[in-house]
Write an enzyme that holds these catalytic residues in place. Structure first.
Site, PDB file in Angstrom:
ATOM      1  N   SER A 165       1.061   3.542  -3.328  1.00  0.00           N
ATOM      2  CA  SER A 165       0.463   4.546  -4.212  1.00  0.00           C
ATOM      3  C   SER A 165      -0.924   4.996  -3.745  1.00  0.00           C
ATOM      4  O   SER A 165      -1.704   4.212  -3.193  1.00  0.00           O
ATOM      5  CB  SER A 165       0.329   3.979  -5.614  1.00  0.00           C
ATOM      6  OG  SER A 165       1.567   3.497  -6.061  1.00  0.00           O
ATOM      7  N   GLU A 191      12.589  -4.887  -3.962  1.00  0.00           N
ATOM      8  CA  GLU A 191      11.539  -4.868  -4.983  1.00  0.00           C
ATOM      9  C   GLU A 191      12.095  -4.661  -6.389  1.00  0.00           C
ATOM     10  O   GLU A 191      11.467  -5.036  -7.368  1.00  0.00           O
ATOM     11  CB  GLU A 191      10.542  -3.745  -4.629  1.00  0.00           C
ATOM     12  CG  GLU A 191       9.270  -3.799  -5.431  1.00  0.00           C
ATOM     13  CD  GLU A 191       8.249  -2.731  -5.030  1.00  0.00           C
ATOM     14  OE1 GLU A 191       8.261  -2.299  -3.858  1.00  0.00           O
ATOM     15  OE2 GLU A 191       7.470  -2.322  -5.892  1.00  0.00           O
ATOM     16  N   GLY A 226       0.825  -1.214   0.000  1.00  0.00           N
ATOM     17  CA  GLY A 226       0.000   0.000   0.000  1.00  0.00           C
ATOM     18  C   GLY A 226       0.850   1.252   0.000  1.00  0.00           C
ATOM     19  O   GLY A 226       1.029   1.885   1.041  1.00  0.00           O
ATOM     20  N   GLU A 228      11.256   7.486 -15.487  1.00  0.00           N
ATOM     21  CA  GLU A 228      11.797   8.825 -15.241  1.00  0.00           C
ATOM     22  C   GLU A 228      12.271   8.965 -13.795  1.00  0.00           C
ATOM     23  O   GLU A 228      13.277   9.609 -13.529  1.00  0.00           O
ATOM     24  CB  GLU A 228      10.736   9.899 -15.551  1.00  0.00           C
ATOM     25  CG  GLU A 228      10.434  10.070 -17.037  1.00  0.00           C
ATOM     26  CD  GLU A 228       9.660   8.888 -17.650  1.00  0.00           C
ATOM     27  OE1 GLU A 228       8.974   8.155 -16.910  1.00  0.00           O
ATOM     28  OE2 GLU A 228       9.765   8.698 -18.880  1.00  0.00           O
TER      29      GLU A 228
END
Ligand SMILES: Cc1cc2nc3c(=O)[nH]c(=O)nc-3n(C[C@H](O)[C@H](O)[C@H](O)COP(=O)(O)OP(=O)(O)OC[C@H]3O[C@@H](n4cnc5c(N)ncnc54)[C@H](O)[C@@H]3O)c2cc1C
Lengths: 383, 324
Positions: free
Chosen positions: A134, A250, A132, A370
């Protein structure tokens, strides 16, 4: 500065390699008959029974200490396991997040009570986790999360919303990054991580369908959810540092290079009958990009095993790796549609179509191109 | 890399920086000649680094000399130092010895032979054997970078069986490592320039567009370095490792050179500025010992013939450190 020496030449130790044949044998048996178009889902494929079958062999929570129900093996052993699972296209989504990052997080930052309560259940594949981070208004700008937990006499009161939460609708717990003090303008300060039981009153999970027709992710709403005191993970206010430690796990693993591997190998197998020079070159160029990336992932496995947190290295690896994973379906489409007079194998077409429709997410999930390049630039001394 | 190795690397880097200065490279380009660079490098004692200890060499592995070969590329060394190291080891392993002052290139078929302009000797394919020959002339140097489009062969000094040694592989493997070095030089120059050069009131490196380009450049450079390191991690050069390294190096050169020159603007193209010393050599290397399509084709064919169940298996068996 970031150089080749940031990725020391590293070999997987024999002890870890010794696991490989058993895993291969298990997968050959267990995945027999599963079509490539389903195997191509790999770490997006959810199958709780499969995860439990792995757990029975001790292959979930491999790196967790034995007294918490793990196998007590090292990060290299996990690399070998994960590489085999991904290459075979095993459906590993159910236990994936807990295994990859929630369990290490709890082991590192959790209280003894939290470790005892959660790690054995993760290792048995009884409970599944989701991430959890975003929110609707906090994507790349993660530090601006607004979901808030306020301390009360008997715990924490949670309000807000998460989004894009992969498999929240099939998970038992979320590790959520939320604000515990200050305002979004305070950025990284005042953030904390919580273990959120998704069955608590006030939690609503609403699935979101992808363009592919699959339902992989969700919106999760928190309406006055009362979290117990011991739901806090680590230190209050230390959430940002903890999240970054998670991100090294990750972003450094082989799942950032192998998401299109099942397709690549299915296509490569079709070339055996009638390879053209152009196909050989295409395949060779992809493998030439893949091989150094695998070496980098092995190298970071070594760094993680030594307790380092190669976050910038992982950003560089993930950016390149996902670019390759994204390129593979397009390259194969180009190859397949060059042979207009040869019928495309139906299973190859199904697998190709699936990945061609999904590959744009590879560079979004886990942090965008980016943002990663911004981290690399900082690692190069540019910011 | 262990500590001994990094001490070796650091001292070699200082040595080469002192010897192969950009001024000397420019003098060399005007009229390619071995001296003064060759004798100074030869005096360092590294020429026999790969020669087995019982033949009087240092007995180092290819993996230990990989950083040294990169350093040669980093400094635009245009005499065949790395190539002579490999040639001397091969000769020694076959009970032969190279003449003391021989500057030997590896000369498999190739449109251009980098570091060939000033070479005195070459190893060439001769049927089933490899011959050491004296050179009586070299072809043109179209890049003005010390390369040669061909060689004229004089005396044949000795020969040896080619079994287990492929000139083309070794040449391409050493090329990839020197390219990796030249690229890391381009990267460090570009980073320095981006931090120094100001436009619109701030250093170029503060602009996100420039940051993103330099990040891509760093990715490419590191990927080539890792691929080249793998190609030199075994007992010898193997097809898969070299193919991946040279294909990767050639392919990356397009982006790496492009970004380096884009970031530098006009100054980077000038004779006076060092950047072009490295970027021109990279372009020359692209033409040498097999293109990206050539090597990618070899690698793809190998993958198809190997029949590995998965590409992960293939990489583990053929393309990871020490696979050879
Ligand atoms: C399949 C999938 C699964 C996901 N699973 C999870 C999950 O389980 N848990 C979770 O928390 N999140 C998950 N995410 C969310 C993911 O982390 C975000 O999508 C990602 O961080 C980008 O946020 P965003 O989508 O809001 O895009 P935005 O942040 O709005 O970005 C849109 C575009 O703008 C660019 N951009 C943004 N800021 C800048 C800047 N400063 N400079 C230059 N460009 C910029 C981005 O790079 C991107 O190209 C998942 C996403 C996908 C696609």
């Amino acid at each position: 500065m970031l150089t080749v020496d940031s990725f020391p030449a590293t070999r997987i130790p024999e002890a870890a390699e010794a696991l490989r044949p058993q895993i291969k044998a298990f997968l050959a048996d267990r995945l027999a008959g599963m079509p490539a178009s389903r195997r191509a889902r790999t770490w997006s494929g959810f199958d709780a029974d499969f995860s439990r079958a792995l757990a029975e062999r001790g292959w979930v929570g491999l790196t967790m200490p034995k007294h918490y129900g793990g196998a007590g093996l090292d990060a290299f052993a996990r690399f070998v396991l994960v590489e085999e699972l991904l290459a075979a296209g095993a459906p590993i989504a159910a236990h994936w997040i807990g295994d990859r990052q929630s369990a290490p997080l709890l082991l590192h930052y959790g209280t003894e009570a939290q470790r005892q309560a959660f790690l054995p259940r993760i290792c048995r594949a009884e409970i599944f986790f989701c991430i959890g981070m975003s929110e609707p208004n906090a994507g790349s700008d993660l530090a601006s999360v607004r979901t808030r937990a306020v301390r009360e006499a008997d715990g924490w009161r949670l309000n807000g919303q998460k989004i894009w939460t992969t498999y929240a609708h099939k998970s038992h717990y979320m590790i959520g990054l939320v604000r515990t003090s200050g305002t979004p303008e305070d950025r990284q300060k005042g953030l904390s991580q919580f273990l959120i039981d998704l069955s608590l009153p006030g939690v609503t999970v609403r699935p979101i369908r992808l363009g592919t027709g699959d339902t992989d992710f969700n919106e999760v709403f928190f309406d006055n959810v009362l979290l117990p005191d011991d739901a806090l993970v680590g230190q209050e206010g230390n959430g940002w540092a903890q999240v970054n430690a998670e991100l090294a796990f990750e972003r450094s693993g082989p799942e950032r290079i192998y998401s299109s591997l099942v397709l690549l190998d299915l296509w490569a197998a079709t070339l055996r009958a009638s390879p053209s020079r152009a196909d050989e070159e295409r395949l060779g160029k992809l493998l030439a990009r893949l091989a150094p990336l695998r070496a980098m992932s092995v190298s970071m496995t070594g760094l993680l095993a030594q307790g380092q947190s190669p976050l910038t290295e992982a950003a560089l690896f993930k950016d390149m790796g996902t670019e390759l994973e994204q390129a593979i379906p397009g390259e194969i489409a180009d190859a397949v549609a060059t042979r207009l007079d040869t019928a495309c194998d139906p299973e190859l077409m199904r697998t190709l179509a699936y990945l061609m429709q999904l590959n744009h997410v590879f560079s979004l999930r886990g942090g965008t191109r980016e943002i990663l390049r911004g981290m690399i630039a900082r690692g190069l001394g540019l910011r | 890399m262990n500590d001994d190795n990094s001490v070796l690397t650091d001292s070699f880097r200082r040595l080469v920086a002192d010897i192969a200065t950009p001024e000397r490279t420019r003098t060399f380009e005007a009229a390619p000649a071995l001296e003064p660079v060759w004798s100074a490098l030869a005096a360092s004692g590294f020429l026999d680094a790969l020669v087995p200890e019982d033949c009087g060499g240092a007995g180092l592995s290819l993996a230990s000399v990989f950083p040294l070969v990169m350093i040669l590329g980093e400094h635009a060394v245009s005499v065949p130092y790395a190539e002579t190291m490999v040639a001397r080891a091969l000769l020694a392993a076959n009970g032969q010895q190279a003449p003391d002052d021989a500057a030997i290139i590896l000369a498999p078929p190739s449109p251009i032979l980098p570091n060939g302009a000033a070479a005195t000797h070459a190893l060439v394919n001769d049927g089933e054997r490899i011959a050491l020959v004296r050179l009586v002339g070299v072809g043109e140097d179209p890049f003005r970078a010390g390369g040669a489009t061909g060689i004229q062969i004089g005396d044949r000094l000795c020969d040896l069986p080619a079994d287990g040694f492929d000139l083309g592989l070794a040449a391409a493997g050493l090329a990839a490592a020197q390219m990796a070095g030249a690229m890391s030089r381009l990267l460090s120059m570009s980073l320095r320039y981006a931090n120094e050069r100001q436009q619109f009131g701030r250093p170029l490196g503060k602009f996100q567009a420039i940051q993103q380009q330099l990040s891509v450049m760093a990715e490419q450079v590191i990927s080539v370095q890792v691929a080249a390191r793998t190609a030199m991690s075994g007992h010898g050069f193997n097809v898969a490792g070299v193919a991946a390294a040279k294909a990767r190096a050639n392919e990356a050169t397009h982006l790496v050179n492009g970004i380096a020159h884009a970031v530098h603007g006009a100054i980077g193209a000038t004779e006076e500025f060092d950047l072009q010393l490295y970027s021109r050599r990279l372009k020359q290397w692209q033409l040498a010992f097999g293109s990206e399509s050539f090597w990618a084709g070899q690698l793809g064919r190998l993958r198809i013939l190997a029949g590995s169940a998965t590409s992960a298996d293939f990489i583990r068996d053929h393309l990871c450190d020490g696979a050879a």
